[in-house]
Design a protein around this motif. Structure first.
Motif, PDB file in Angstrom:
ATOM      1  N   ALA A 100       0.973  -1.231   0.114  1.00 33.46           N
ATOM      2  CA  ALA A 100      -0.114   0.071   0.183  1.00 33.46           C
ATOM      3  C   ALA A 100       1.091   1.374  -0.098  1.00 33.46           C
ATOM      4  CB  ALA A 100      -0.876  -0.052   1.239  1.00 33.46           C
ATOM      5  N   ASP A 262      -7.549   5.516  -2.788  1.00 30.42           N
ATOM      6  CA  ASP A 262      -8.834   4.378  -2.652  1.00 30.42           C
ATOM      7  C   ASP A 262      -9.556   4.584  -1.398  1.00 30.42           C
ATOM      8  OD1 ASP A 262      -8.099   2.919  -5.034  1.00 30.42           O
ATOM      9  OD2 ASP A 262      -6.266   2.348  -3.808  1.00 30.42           O
ATOM     10  N   ALA A 404      -4.076  -4.668   2.957  1.00 28.45           N
ATOM     11  CA  ALA A 404      -3.772  -4.401   1.517  1.00 28.45           C
ATOM     12  C   ALA A 404      -2.682  -5.688   1.433  1.00 28.45           C
ATOM     13  CB  ALA A 404      -3.240  -3.371   1.176  1.00 28.45           C
ATOM     14  N   LYS A 405      -1.777  -5.656   2.295  1.00 28.18           N
ATOM     15  CA  LYS A 405      -0.656  -6.709   2.141  1.00 28.18           C
ATOM     16  C   LYS A 405      -1.203  -7.926   2.302  1.00 28.18           C
ATOM     17  CE  LYS A 405       2.941  -8.016   5.323  1.00 28.18           C
ATOM     18  NZ  LYS A 405       3.740  -7.442   6.689  1.00 28.18           N
ATOM     19  N   LYS A 407      -4.257  -9.128   1.280  1.00 27.13           N
ATOM     20  CA  LYS A 407      -4.737  -9.285  -0.227  1.00 27.13           C
ATOM     21  C   LYS A 407      -3.764  -9.078  -1.290  1.00 27.13           C
ATOM     22  CE  LYS A 407      -9.272  -8.470   1.866  1.00 27.13           C
ATOM     23  NZ  LYS A 407     -10.091  -7.190   2.343  1.00 27.13           N
ATOM     24  N   GLU A 409      -2.763  -6.311  -2.582  1.00 29.56           N
ATOM     25  CA  GLU A 409      -3.029  -4.856  -3.404  1.00 29.56           C
ATOM     26  C   GLU A 409      -2.392  -3.699  -3.043  1.00 29.56           C
ATOM     27  OE1 GLU A 409      -7.734  -5.849  -2.133  1.00 29.56           O
ATOM     28  OE2 GLU A 409      -7.178  -3.937  -2.056  1.00 29.56           O
ATOM     29  N   LYS A 410      -2.172  -3.044  -4.078  1.00 29.68           N
ATOM     30  CA  LYS A 410      -1.618  -1.642  -3.991  1.00 29.68           C
ATOM     31  C   LYS A 410      -2.488  -0.774  -3.732  1.00 29.68           C
ATOM     32  CE  LYS A 410      -0.454   1.930  -5.840  1.00 29.68           C
ATOM     33  NZ  LYS A 410      -0.301   2.861  -7.052  1.00 29.68           N
ATOM     34  N   ARG A 411      -2.846  -0.482  -2.489  1.00 29.73           N
ATOM     35  CA  ARG A 411      -4.134   0.494  -2.131  1.00 29.73           C
ATOM     36  C   ARG A 411      -3.342   1.670  -1.785  1.00 29.73           C
ATOM     37  NH1 ARG A 411      -7.784  -2.103   2.582  1.00 29.73           N
ATOM     38  NH2 ARG A 411      -7.449  -3.830   0.942  1.00 29.73           N
TER      39      ARG A 411
END
Ligand code: PLP
Length: 460
Positions: A100, A262, A404-405, A407, A409-411
């Motif tokens: 993230a 986001d 986010a980590k 999952k 994801e780059k949030r």
């Protein structure tokens, strides 16, 4: 990707100090509930409000203009500390080993150390040009009082602060700060008002509460024959509007960073710093189809949004302030003494409540110990010691980054660092010594408080 990938600070110049405040009333997707007179329970008239506030601020309170011009005199003072920096928390990201991107808007750079001067300066200015001689207000931890004292000194208006007695005794440095700026500070309940005297007659050791201090400050203005006006540091629409400078700058700064959040996060007491950063992004959601989540974070000890009831309640303990529809814990709410942070108001800004009720914003509650853990982690990574209030937003930002980590994801996360904690060492000391505890405000206490709500006639 771009050069911005290595930047830490995203700065704007003086010319970028916003020229307009953003007023959420223009874009509210749900109609507002009326504000009611505390005795008649009829919708309040400008006459009633004009006892407490100058006409310019009353007009802003009810305005449906989307953008309200910021007077040059106010922008000039803003330039002492605005635009505030937006930083990317690269060291915190590394510490959390998260994909993230975490950004924070640093409102702690104001002279008073928080976002509160954004509205204090505006309020002092509009009072000055309306001929107000003195402003009365309440303060709990002292942040609002010091912001208004600062603003009073800039515009040469006397400031009279009713400070919750426990804080007056426990936080002498905030009091001395207010006195340095020239304000008069009184330990509330005082013997200066009828309400204060009635409380002291029952109990000379009454420790005070924010609700009581509000009642005293309101009475002092209302009984001044028009020379004194009352000033409130949160909750009211004009206050939220003034705070929009935070989000307006952040929109430009995220642009400089070539990213768009986001999720936007803020802690909530009365709701002003959260609205300040979140509403300009909400406008982008409503008008431009953006899908940013807006997340308000409150303490589990004062959970107005997450455990309160959405109903009409008095704004203060003595039932002198207007009745508004909000998520409330009851106007007689007194926060538990084991709680160190601010964020102690029983209710919440009406627009935030309406938007939360309709699903446009989200809310969570964070427990005290996890909040301080996040504060310490942030201080060790980024260097800034956050205000305990702001640490609620940090807790949520860290949890988002950890999620986010998990999952992968780059949030993109943006939170408001509403203030620094350099005057809050006693709270940190209590945390380090193990004397702070988690506290869940009991459901039963909320139920009990609902029995003393104003009996408002059925509203449309
Ligand atoms: C007063 C204060 C808050 C809470 O007030 P809001 O109106 O909800 O923003 C949060 N953070 C800091 C640093 C404060 O001084």
């Amino acid at each position: 990707m771009t050069a911005n990938n290595s930047r830490t600070r995203f700065l704007l110049g003086e010319a970028d100090v916003p020229k307009f405040w953003y007023n959420i009333n223009a874009d509210m997707p749900v109609p507002p509930a009326p504000v009611l007179h505390p005795q008649t329970m009829e919708p309040v008239t400008p006459d009633f409000l004009s006892v407490l506030f100058p006409m310019e601020l009353i007009l802003q309170e009810v305005s449906t203009e989307r953008f309200i011009p910021i007077p040059d005199e106010v922008r000039e003072v803003y330039k002492l500390y605005r635009p505030t920096p937006l930083l990317r928390a690269r060291r915190l990201e590394k510490m959390l080993d998260t994909p993230a991107h975490i950004y924070y808007k640093h409102e702690g750079v104001s002279p008073a150390g928080s976002h509160k001067p954004n509205t204090a300066i505006a309020q002092a200015f509009f009072n000055k040009i309306s001929g107000t001689r003195a402003l009365t207000t309440e303060t709990g931890a002292g942040q609002w009082g010091s912001a208004l004292a600062l603003a009073g000194s800039f515009f040469d208006i006397d400031v009279e602060v009713y400070m919750v007695k426990v804080s007056y005794n426990q936080k002498p440095y905030r009091r001395i700060m207010m006195e340095t700026y020239g304000a008069k500070v009184y330990a509330s309940p005082t013997d200066r008002t009828q309400y204060g005297r009635s409380l002291l007659a029952q109990d000379p050791d009454n420790p005070g509460s924010l609700g009581i201090a509000i009642s005293e400050a309101v009475e002092a203005a209302a009984s001044s024959g028009g020379t004194k006006k009352y000033s409130l540091g949160s909750v009211l629409n004009h206050v939220l509007t003034h705070q929009s400078v935070i989000g307006e700058e952040a929109l430009k700064q995220m642009d400089l960073a070539d990213e768009y959040p986001d999720v936007v996060i803020g802690c909530v007491g009365g709701g002003s710093n959260f609205a300040g950063i979140a509403y300009p992004f909400l406008r982008m959601n409503l008008l431009e189809g953006k899908k940013t989540r807006l997340l308000a974070v409150e303490p589990t000890a004062t959970p107005s949004l997450t455990k309160g009831v959405y109903t009409f309640d008095y704004g203060d303990t003595a039932r002198m302030a207007p009745i508004v529809k909000m998520y409330t814990l009851g106007h007689a709410f007194v926060p538990p003494p084991i709680h160190a942070g601010g964020l102690r108001y029983h209710g919440m800004a009406p627009s935030i409540c309406a938007l939360y009720d309709a699903g446009y914003i989200q809310a969570i509650a964070a427990p005290q110990l996890a909040t301080f853990e996040a504060a310490v982690q942030f201080a060790r990574a980024e260097g800034i010691i956050p205000a305990p209030e702001s640490a609620h937003a940090i807790r949520a930002a860290i949890d988002e980054a950890l999620d986010a980590k998990v999952k992968g994801e780059k949030r993109v996360i943006l939170f408001n660092l509403s203030g620094h904690g350099n005057f809050d060492m006693a709270a940190y000391q209590a945390y380090f010594s193990g004397s702070l505890q988690d506290y869940e405000y009991p459901e039963d206490a909320v139920k009990e408080a609902m029995t003393s709500l104003p009996r408002v006639p059925e509203m449309a």
